[in-house]
Scaffold this motif. Structure first.
Motif, PDB file in Angstrom:
ATOM      1  N   SER A   6      12.207  62.515  40.539  1.00 59.87           N
ATOM      2  CA  SER A   6      11.479  61.253  40.375  1.00 59.87           C
ATOM      3  C   SER A   6      11.166  60.600  41.714  1.00 59.87           C
ATOM      4  N   LEU A   7      11.920  60.966  42.749  1.00 64.02           N
ATOM      5  CA  LEU A   7      11.679  60.444  44.096  1.00 64.02           C
ATOM      6  C   LEU A   7      10.666  61.291  44.863  1.00 64.02           C
ATOM      7  N   GLY A   8      10.118  62.307  44.180  1.00 58.62           N
ATOM      8  CA  GLY A   8       9.080  63.134  44.785  1.00 58.62           C
ATOM      9  C   GLY A   8       9.573  64.409  45.440  1.00 58.62           C
ATOM     10  N   HIS A   9      10.860  64.699  45.347  1.00 61.69           N
ATOM     11  CA  HIS A   9      11.395  65.917  45.965  1.00 61.69           C
ATOM     12  C   HIS A   9      11.055  67.143  45.114  1.00 61.69           C
ATOM     13  N   LYS A  10      10.614  68.188  45.772  1.00 59.24           N
ATOM     14  CA  LYS A  10      10.334  69.449  45.086  1.00 59.24           C
ATOM     15  C   LYS A  10      11.149  70.607  45.663  1.00 59.24           C
ATOM     16  N   GLN A  11      11.587  70.433  46.887  1.00 60.94           N
ATOM     17  CA  GLN A  11      12.429  71.455  47.532  1.00 60.94           C
ATOM     18  C   GLN A  11      13.879  70.954  47.454  1.00 60.94           C
ATOM     19  N   ILE A  12      14.520  71.259  46.336  1.00 62.36           N
ATOM     20  CA  ILE A  12      15.850  70.722  46.066  1.00 62.36           C
ATOM     21  C   ILE A  12      16.878  71.857  46.076  1.00 62.36           C
ATOM     22  N   GLY A  13      17.925  71.669  46.863  1.00 60.80           N
ATOM     23  CA  GLY A  13      18.998  72.655  46.934  1.00 60.80           C
ATOM     24  C   GLY A  13      20.170  72.273  46.042  1.00 60.80           C
ATOM     25  N   PHE A  14      21.038  73.239  45.816  1.00 60.17           N
ATOM     26  CA  PHE A  14      22.226  73.028  44.985  1.00 60.17           C
ATOM     27  C   PHE A  14      23.434  73.621  45.697  1.00 60.17           C
ATOM     28  N   ILE A  15      24.434  72.780  45.943  1.00 59.85           N
ATOM     29  CA  ILE A  15      25.691  73.279  46.502  1.00 59.85           C
ATOM     30  C   ILE A  15      26.752  73.131  45.417  1.00 59.85           C
ATOM     31  N   GLY A  16      27.193  74.246  44.896  1.00 59.38           N
ATOM     32  CA  GLY A  16      28.169  74.238  43.813  1.00 59.38           C
ATOM     33  C   GLY A  16      29.521  74.713  44.282  1.00 59.38           C
ATOM     34  N   GLY A  17      30.494  74.633  43.379  1.00 61.01           N
ATOM     35  CA  GLY A  17      31.827  75.130  43.683  1.00 61.01           C
ATOM     36  C   GLY A  17      31.950  76.596  43.324  1.00 61.01           C
ATOM     37  N   ASP A  18      33.164  77.024  43.112  1.00 61.56           N
ATOM     38  CA  ASP A  18      33.475  78.409  42.776  1.00 61.56           C
ATOM     39  C   ASP A  18      32.846  78.773  41.429  1.00 61.56           C
ATOM     40  N   LEU A  19      32.100  79.869  41.390  1.00 61.23           N
ATOM     41  CA  LEU A  19      31.445  80.302  40.151  1.00 61.23           C
ATOM     42  C   LEU A  19      32.421  80.821  39.106  1.00 61.23           C
ATOM     43  N   ASN A  20      33.687  80.970  39.450  1.00 56.73           N
ATOM     44  CA  ASN A  20      34.685  81.354  38.456  1.00 56.73           C
ATOM     45  C   ASN A  20      35.043  80.189  37.534  1.00 56.73           C
ATOM     46  N   PHE A  21      34.663  78.963  37.931  1.00 54.01           N
ATOM     47  CA  PHE A  21      34.964  77.793  37.115  1.00 54.01           C
ATOM     48  C   PHE A  21      33.761  77.435  36.245  1.00 54.01           C
TER      49      PHE A  21
END
Length: 346
Positions: free
Chosen positions: A180-195
């Protein structure tokens, strides 16, 4: 001469069995009667002997807590001390104690749970996490030992009592806020994929992008430990991309703090150059520079409801399986702004 239940019953003009029910905080006893009996206990200086009561009932009145990591990691992330306060409050209300199972490896943690259960040290167990595959959960199910999970189970959801947020929905909302703020290049930093929490949040992130007509970029998705160092490592990789993201969804405030610190060292401004939204809304999110926009997941309430559910299961073995979803809310602060430009490494 020791004060007994009969003395309390006589002074409060009720039956000894009523005094016992008041001590156990039985919901069938009226609040008026509870107040009267407790006043008599205070006047006489009567203190229930919970050890003797536990022996008579063949109960320890102790709940075991199983951590996802070693205690060193446990106390670094503010999520866990906060959820522990909620667990403690819920247990104290019904005069239960908590016992933390510790270990430096998954095998040590598993062995500790086996010793707690087979040694009769606890009446039930609360898992403070939910993994994709978990020997501990499988062991508890095989033994039909009472347990509750903090986090959505990976499978057999309708057969396990658990307490969680709707992490899929929450992350969709967080991602939509950046969109909604106009961002289209958005990254994702997640935790351990085992959870499971990491998987749920990643799925919510990707769904929000798809609904906006955008395709997720694999280079923009990084997984790390739920620690500040994890954020430092992750943002280092993202910033060195040819076209770094202009905004980030970060799965944990402690990871986000590592991101903020690293960006500050690189003279990259938040939110002017990069917007950040994270999860948990722990205390330091208001004190960081800038204050972090974060998803409030009501950590204390999660712990409290887990304790409450565990005790209900212990006191009524026929208690139905429950799915308790705690509300969430985006707390908007100063780490997000409208998209202006792509950042470049200085």
């Amino acid at each position: 001469m020791a004060i007994t239940i009969k003395d309390v019953a006589k002074l409060s003009n009720v039956a000894p069995s009523t005094v016992s029910r008041v001590i156990a905080n039985n919901p069938r006893i009226s609040e008026k009667t509870k107040i009267k009996v407790r006043a008599a206990m205070d006047e006489l200086g009567y203190h229930p002997n919970f050890i003797a009561r536990s022996l008579a009932n063949q109960s320890t009145r102790v709940i075991g807590l199983v951590l996802p990591n070693s205690t060193d990691v446990f106390f670094q992330n503010p999520f866990f001390p906060t959820v522990l306060r909620g667990l403690s409050d819920g247990a104290n209300e019904r005069h239960y104690a908590l016992q933390i199972n510790t270990g430096n490896t998954d095998e040590e943690i598993y062995d500790g749970v086996v010793q707690m259960v087979q040694g009769g040290r606890v009446d039930g167990v609360i898992l403070l996490y939910s993994r994709i595959e978990d020997k501990v959960l499988n062991y508890l199910r095989e033994r039909k030992f009472p347990f509750v999970v903090i986090g959505k189970p990976f499978k057999d959801v309708d057969q396990i009592t658990y307490v969680d947020n709707d992490n899929y929905k929450a992350t969709k909302e967080a991602t939509r806020y950046l969109l909604s703020l106009g961002h289209k290049q958005i990254g994702f930093i997640g935790g351990d994929l085992n959870f499971v929490v990491t998987v749920e949040r990643l799925l919510g992130f990707e769904k929000a992008l798809r609904e906006a007509g955008l395709q997720s970029n694999d280079d923009y998705i990084i997984h790390s430990q739920f620690l500040r160092e994890g954020g430092q490592e992750a943002i280092g990789k993202l910033i060195n991309l040819k076209e770094p993201p202009t905004a980030l969804v970060v799965a944990d405030d402690l990871i986000a703090l590592g991101v903020l610190n690293t960006l500050l060292e690189m003279n990259i401004s938040v939110p002017e150059d990069m917007s950040i939204i994270s999860f948990n809304n722990v205390l330091f999110t208001e004190l960081s520079h800038p204050p972090l926009t974060s998803v409030e997941i009501n950590i204390f309430e999660i712990g409290y409801q887990a304790s409450k559910s565990m005790i209900q299961l212990l006191e009524n073995p026929n208690e139905p399986v429950k799915r308790i979803i705690v509300d969430h809310e985006i707390i908007k602060r100063l780490s997000c702004s409208e998209s202006v430009k792509n950042i470049s490494v200085l």
